[in-house]
Scaffold this active site. Structure first.
Site, PDB file in Angstrom:
ATOM      1  N   GLU A 103      -2.958 -11.664 -18.555  1.00  0.00           N
ATOM      2  CA  GLU A 103      -2.496 -11.783 -19.653  1.00  0.00           C
ATOM      3  C   GLU A 103      -2.971 -12.532 -20.758  1.00  0.00           C
ATOM      4  O   GLU A 103      -4.849 -12.962 -20.916  1.00  0.00           O
ATOM      5  CB  GLU A 103      -1.445 -12.757 -19.664  1.00  0.00           C
ATOM      6  CG  GLU A 103      -0.088 -11.833 -19.652  1.00  0.00           C
ATOM      7  CD  GLU A 103       0.271 -11.040 -20.531  1.00  0.00           C
ATOM      8  OE1 GLU A 103      -0.038 -10.287 -21.719  1.00  0.00           O
ATOM      9  OE2 GLU A 103       1.893 -10.823 -20.373  1.00  0.00           O
ATOM     10  N   ASP A 104      -2.940 -11.580 -22.356  1.00  0.00           N
ATOM     11  CA  ASP A 104      -3.720 -12.009 -23.502  1.00  0.00           C
ATOM     12  C   ASP A 104      -2.987 -13.079 -23.906  1.00  0.00           C
ATOM     13  O   ASP A 104      -3.698 -14.044 -24.339  1.00  0.00           O
ATOM     14  CB  ASP A 104      -3.666 -10.408 -23.691  1.00  0.00           C
ATOM     15  CG  ASP A 104      -1.786 -10.760 -24.492  1.00  0.00           C
ATOM     16  OD1 ASP A 104      -1.417 -10.449 -23.774  1.00  0.00           O
ATOM     17  OD2 ASP A 104      -2.262  -9.053 -25.682  1.00  0.00           O
ATOM     18  N   ASP A 107       3.606 -16.525 -25.675  1.00  0.00           N
ATOM     19  CA  ASP A 107       3.967 -16.593 -27.019  1.00  0.00           C
ATOM     20  C   ASP A 107       5.408 -17.153 -26.790  1.00  0.00           C
ATOM     21  O   ASP A 107       5.346 -18.819 -26.045  1.00  0.00           O
ATOM     22  CB  ASP A 107       4.474 -15.145 -27.836  1.00  0.00           C
ATOM     23  CG  ASP A 107       4.270 -15.411 -29.093  1.00  0.00           C
ATOM     24  OD1 ASP A 107       5.959 -15.677 -29.805  1.00  0.00           O
ATOM     25  OD2 ASP A 107       4.083 -15.148 -29.876  1.00  0.00           O
ATOM     26  N   PHE A 156       0.578 -15.438 -36.138  1.00  0.00           N
ATOM     27  CA  PHE A 156       0.533 -14.705 -35.635  1.00  0.00           C
ATOM     28  C   PHE A 156      -1.199 -13.561 -34.954  1.00  0.00           C
ATOM     29  O   PHE A 156      -1.714 -13.833 -36.688  1.00  0.00           O
ATOM     30  CB  PHE A 156       1.266 -12.864 -35.903  1.00  0.00           C
ATOM     31  CG  PHE A 156       1.140 -11.712 -35.570  1.00  0.00           C
ATOM     32  CD1 PHE A 156       2.005 -11.289 -34.098  1.00  0.00           C
ATOM     33  CD2 PHE A 156       0.221 -10.835 -35.767  1.00  0.00           C
ATOM     34  CE1 PHE A 156       2.092 -10.153 -33.519  1.00  0.00           C
ATOM     35  CE2 PHE A 156       0.041  -9.263 -34.751  1.00  0.00           C
ATOM     36  CZ  PHE A 156       0.803  -9.445 -34.088  1.00  0.00           C
ATOM     37  N   ARG A 169      -7.553  -4.228 -31.937  1.00  0.00           N
ATOM     38  CA  ARG A 169      -7.705  -4.713 -30.373  1.00  0.00           C
ATOM     39  C   ARG A 169      -9.576  -4.656 -30.437  1.00  0.00           C
ATOM     40  O   ARG A 169      -9.575  -5.897 -29.264  1.00  0.00           O
ATOM     41  CB  ARG A 169      -7.582  -3.640 -29.823  1.00  0.00           C
ATOM     42  CG  ARG A 169      -5.869  -3.163 -29.713  1.00  0.00           C
ATOM     43  CD  ARG A 169      -5.458  -2.663 -28.733  1.00  0.00           C
ATOM     44  NE  ARG A 169      -3.989  -2.270 -28.716  1.00  0.00           N
ATOM     45  CZ  ARG A 169      -3.113  -3.225 -28.089  1.00  0.00           C
ATOM     46  NH1 ARG A 169      -3.039  -3.850 -27.621  1.00  0.00           N
ATOM     47  NH2 ARG A 169      -1.547  -2.637 -28.647  1.00  0.00           N
TER      48      ARG A 169
HETATM   49  P1  XMP Z   1       6.201 -13.841 -25.540  1.00  0.00           P
HETATM   50  O1  XMP Z   1       7.411 -13.726 -26.651  1.00  0.00           O
HETATM   51  O2  XMP Z   1       7.607 -12.257 -24.574  1.00  0.00           O
HETATM   52  O3  XMP Z   1       5.106 -12.631 -25.881  1.00  0.00           O
HETATM   53  O4  XMP Z   1       5.965 -14.816 -24.725  1.00  0.00           O
HETATM   54  C1  XMP Z   1       4.336 -11.571 -24.685  1.00  0.00           C
HETATM   55  C2  XMP Z   1       3.279 -10.726 -25.656  1.00  0.00           C
HETATM   56  O5  XMP Z   1       3.892 -10.271 -26.920  1.00  0.00           O
HETATM   57  C3  XMP Z   1       2.869  -9.954 -27.488  1.00  0.00           C
HETATM   58  N1  XMP Z   1       2.012 -11.256 -28.288  1.00  0.00           N
HETATM   59  C4  XMP Z   1       1.442 -10.811 -29.275  1.00  0.00           C
HETATM   60  N2  XMP Z   1       0.554  -9.584 -29.718  1.00  0.00           N
HETATM   61  N3  XMP Z   1      -0.487 -11.431 -32.126  1.00  0.00           N
HETATM   62  C5  XMP Z   1      -0.482 -10.057 -30.902  1.00  0.00           C
HETATM   63  O6  XMP Z   1      -1.414  -8.919 -31.098  1.00  0.00           O
HETATM   64  C6  XMP Z   1       0.699 -12.056 -32.059  1.00  0.00           C
HETATM   65  O7  XMP Z   1       0.486 -13.231 -31.833  1.00  0.00           O
HETATM   66  C7  XMP Z   1       1.421 -12.245 -30.503  1.00  0.00           C
HETATM   67  N4  XMP Z   1       1.980 -13.192 -29.722  1.00  0.00           N
HETATM   68  C8  XMP Z   1       2.078 -11.877 -28.455  1.00  0.00           C
HETATM   69  C9  XMP Z   1       1.673  -9.846 -26.067  1.00  0.00           C
HETATM   70  O8  XMP Z   1       1.387  -8.640 -26.110  1.00  0.00           O
HETATM   71  C10 XMP Z   1       1.879 -10.285 -24.938  1.00  0.00           C
HETATM   72  O9  XMP Z   1       1.916 -10.031 -24.170  1.00  0.00           O
HETATM   73 MG    MG Z   2       0.809  -8.549 -23.570  1.00  0.00          MG
END
Ligand code: XMP
Ligand code: MG
Length: 183
Positions: A103-104, A107, A156, A169
């Site tokens: 995962e990237d 959150d 963010f 990206r």
């Molecule tokens: P959750 O909240 O479900 O989110 O853990 C997971 C996905 O949401 C995207 N995400 C972000 N993308 N900047 C981004 O560009 C952020 O700060 C961010 N926070 C969440 C991301 O794809 C992640 O897998």
């Molecule tokens: Mg993601």
């Protein structure tokens, strides 16, 4: 793309290119040690995990099969919806495979906890997670993540695969955006 190409869009660099590269090498060494003698099915979550996958996979000495999954939990904005939909499923059969989700960012953790449950229902030998970034203050569910690159503040962030409305990206570092970008 570098800082110069970004003009005034970037507010603050949180993780530099060099920090990412060296941390991914450390994580790869941990993964190699933990999976010694095993083949790993690395599952990249599109699109954000593309950069992490490319660099982590090349730093691994283990044999890996790469597969990809696309899920949606966000619209084009910055708020988690909590609703997860599969946009592209895996090609691989997970039966008896050692699955490592790449995962990237984690959150709220809602997307990932859904994904772990989904993959676990397919009969794998194991499911673990490697994420470049994690926002501890944003966690809404408790997930056991074995490999974490960096904890970042609850803001963010973009770059290194992460986007804002599909932009940034290809920024090689992780940064916060200036407020004017959102308005
Ligand atoms: P959750 O909240 O479900 O989110 O853990 C997971 C996905 O949401 C995207 N995400 C972000 N993308 N900047 C981004 O560009 C952020 O700060 C961010 N926070 C969440 C991301 O794809 C992640 O897998
Ligand atoms: Mg993601």
């Amino acid at each position: 793309m570098d800082s110069q190409d970004l003009g005034t869009d970037i507010e603050r660099i949180l993780v530099t290119e060099e920090q990412i590269a060296s941390r991914l090498r450390e994580l790869a060494a941990d993964i190699d040690a933990d999976y010694a003698g095993k083949d790993i099915l690395v599952v990249g979550v599109l699109k954000g995990a593309v950069m992490v996958m490319a660099d982590l996979a090349r730093a691994l000495h283990s044999h890996v099969t790469m597969d990809w999954m696309a899920v949606s939990s966000y619209g084009s904005g910055t708020q988690s919806s909590g609703v997860v939909r599969i946009l592209k499923d895996l090609d691989a059969d997970l039966t008896d495979r050692h699955v490592l989700i790449v995962e990237d960012i984690i959150d709220s953790g809602l997307t990932l906890s859904w994904l772990i449950a989904n993959l676990n229902s397919r009969g794998p030998a194991s499911v673990e997670v490697c994420t470049l970034l994690r926002k501890p203050e944003a966690a809404k569910v408790d997930i056991d993540v074995k490999y974490v690159g960096f904890d970042v503040p609850n803001e963010f962030v973009v770059g290194y695969g992460l986007d804002y409305s599909e932009k940034y990206r290809n920024v090689p570092f992780v940064a916060t955006l200036a407020p004017h970008v959102y308005s």
